[in-house]
Scaffold this motif. Sequence first.
Motif, short mmCIF file in Angstrom:
data_model
loop_
_atom_site.label_atom_id
_atom_site.label_comp_id
_atom_site.label_asym_id
_atom_site.label_seq_id
_atom_site.Cartn_x
_atom_site.Cartn_y
_atom_site.Cartn_z
N VAL A 1 8.27 -21.11 -17.86
CA VAL A 1 8.54 -20.23 -16.72
C VAL A 1 9.14 -21.06 -15.59
N ASP A 2 10.27 -20.64 -15.10
CA ASP A 2 10.99 -21.27 -13.99
C ASP A 2 11.77 -22.50 -14.44
N THR A 3 11.11 -23.51 -14.99
CA THR A 3 11.81 -24.70 -15.46
C THR A 3 11.67 -24.81 -16.97
N ALA A 4 12.44 -25.73 -17.57
CA ALA A 4 12.45 -25.79 -19.03
C ALA A 4 12.62 -27.23 -19.50
N LEU A 5 12.17 -27.48 -20.71
CA LEU A 5 12.39 -28.76 -21.37
C LEU A 5 13.82 -28.83 -21.91
N LYS A 6 14.32 -30.03 -22.07
CA LYS A 6 15.62 -30.19 -22.73
C LYS A 6 15.52 -29.79 -24.19
N ASP A 7 14.39 -30.09 -24.81
CA ASP A 7 14.15 -29.73 -26.20
C ASP A 7 13.86 -28.24 -26.26
N THR A 8 14.76 -27.50 -26.88
CA THR A 8 14.62 -26.04 -26.93
C THR A 8 13.78 -25.55 -28.10
N GLY A 9 13.19 -26.48 -28.86
CA GLY A 9 12.44 -26.09 -30.03
C GLY A 9 10.94 -25.94 -29.81
N VAL A 10 10.48 -26.12 -28.59
CA VAL A 10 9.04 -26.11 -28.32
C VAL A 10 8.56 -24.71 -27.90
N ALA A 11 9.23 -24.11 -26.97
CA ALA A 11 8.79 -22.81 -26.42
C ALA A 11 9.32 -21.64 -27.23
N VAL A 12 8.52 -20.58 -27.28
CA VAL A 12 8.99 -19.35 -27.95
C VAL A 12 9.89 -18.56 -27.03
N SER A 13 9.76 -18.81 -25.71
CA SER A 13 10.57 -18.10 -24.74
C SER A 13 10.68 -18.92 -23.47
N SER A 14 11.79 -18.76 -22.76
CA SER A 14 12.01 -19.46 -21.49
C SER A 14 12.55 -18.44 -20.49
N ILE A 15 11.79 -18.24 -19.41
CA ILE A 15 12.17 -17.24 -18.41
C ILE A 15 12.46 -17.94 -17.10
N SER A 16 13.64 -17.75 -16.58
CA SER A 16 13.99 -18.38 -15.30
C SER A 16 15.19 -17.66 -14.70
N SER A 17 15.44 -17.97 -13.45
CA SER A 17 16.67 -17.52 -12.83
C SER A 17 17.81 -18.34 -13.41
N ASN A 18 19.02 -17.81 -13.32
CA ASN A 18 20.19 -18.59 -13.68
C ASN A 18 20.49 -19.47 -12.48
N GLN B 1 4.07 -30.50 -26.40
CA GLN B 1 4.14 -30.44 -27.86
C GLN B 1 2.75 -30.57 -28.47
N GLN B 2 1.90 -31.39 -27.88
CA GLN B 2 0.53 -31.54 -28.39
C GLN B 2 -0.23 -30.22 -28.32
N VAL B 3 -0.06 -29.50 -27.21
CA VAL B 3 -0.75 -28.21 -27.07
C VAL B 3 -0.21 -27.21 -28.10
N LYS B 4 1.09 -27.24 -28.30
CA LYS B 4 1.68 -26.38 -29.32
C LYS B 4 1.11 -26.71 -30.69
N ASN B 5 1.00 -28.00 -30.99
CA ASN B 5 0.48 -28.43 -32.30
C ASN B 5 -0.94 -27.95 -32.53
N ARG B 6 -1.68 -27.70 -31.45
CA ARG B 6 -3.06 -27.23 -31.57
C ARG B 6 -3.15 -25.70 -31.66
N GLY B 7 -2.01 -25.03 -31.70
CA GLY B 7 -2.02 -23.60 -31.97
C GLY B 7 -1.59 -22.70 -30.84
N ALA B 8 -1.37 -23.24 -29.64
CA ALA B 8 -0.99 -22.41 -28.50
C ALA B 8 0.49 -22.04 -28.57
N LYS B 9 0.81 -20.83 -28.15
CA LYS B 9 2.19 -20.41 -28.01
C LYS B 9 2.67 -20.85 -26.62
N ILE B 10 3.84 -21.47 -26.57
CA ILE B 10 4.36 -22.03 -25.33
C ILE B 10 5.46 -21.14 -24.77
N VAL B 11 5.32 -20.81 -23.48
CA VAL B 11 6.36 -20.07 -22.77
C VAL B 11 6.72 -20.86 -21.51
#
Length: 332
Positions: free
Chosen positions: A131-148, A119-129
């Motif tokens: 890959v493979d694993t994900a946070l429980k909080d779905t509001g941080v990343a713009v996209s989440s790519i993984s296998s089902n 979240q700190q990196v996002k707050n500094r302007g980076a877009k978060i994606v």
Amino acid sequence: MKFPRKTLLAAGAAAAAVTLLAACGGGQVGQTPAGDQPAQQGNKKLVLIPGVQAEPFYISMQCGAEAEAKKLGYELTTSAPQKFDAAMQTEKVNALGSAPPAGLLIAPTDDQAMLAPIQQVKNRGAKIVEVDTALKDTGVAVSSISSNNAEGGKLAAQTLAKLVGGKQGSVLVLDTIAGTSTTNARAKGFEDELKNHPNLKSAGVQFTQNEPDQAAGKVTAALASNPDLIGIFATNLNTGEGAATGLRNAGKIGQVNLVGFDASPSEVEGLRKGEYQALIAQDPAAIGVQGVQQAVAAIEGKPTQRNITAGLHSITKADMDANAQYFYKQQC
């Protein structure tokens, strides 16, 4: 993939920052500004922070990501922790400092503990994606790519059922660390599907802390307590390698069906030699490609897709040569 501890460790971040910041244009670890900040204009830098270094799954992902970044006119660097560990990965994230890349592709090693640093990196302007694993909080990343991963576990159970036919017996699941979204979902998917096969009964889920020696020990104990053990599902590379060692030590190679997840060079060789009876392969290179595509789209103000599912493939010794395109790489 590998796996998390629940504590965060900031110590050592300054040292880790020296190397990575040199690649990312400098800057120091600073205080988190209030709210999201705009990305630096003209910033063409992307960073990939996978779950752990030197693992073929993440190397394959890196290869796909690097190629796609170059194609799109961006520069991607990779900084991986030595272990699949939240504290070590936090150091890598903190090392991005106050001048982060335009986009961060990351495989969170803990679905809760990694929230604050990302979240700190996002707050500094980076877009978060993710890959493979994900946070429980779905509001941080713009996209989440993984296998089902739940479907991957289901596919593993179906594959094991085909391998054993109508034989009856117990089945052990070797998971990694509680709190790892990917492997936990695989284990659950497997256990749920196992209920549809009455000839197979669960011997439970054992956590290995992603350490092969612990996986080997769990197999030894399971063989002693379950003489009818007929199958093992290992949810990732390390658990699979450990399970194979345990079976080898007990003289049970080929007698207990081992289904592994992923298709690293060592797993593929194990399948060819009969140490594994099947592998459930992902497509990490495609995850890397799509991760970069989504990050660039977000950076350039274009539409992104919040959730993307990558393909899964059940591979046995009989059809492994026909599925060689899904084998993971050791270098780009």
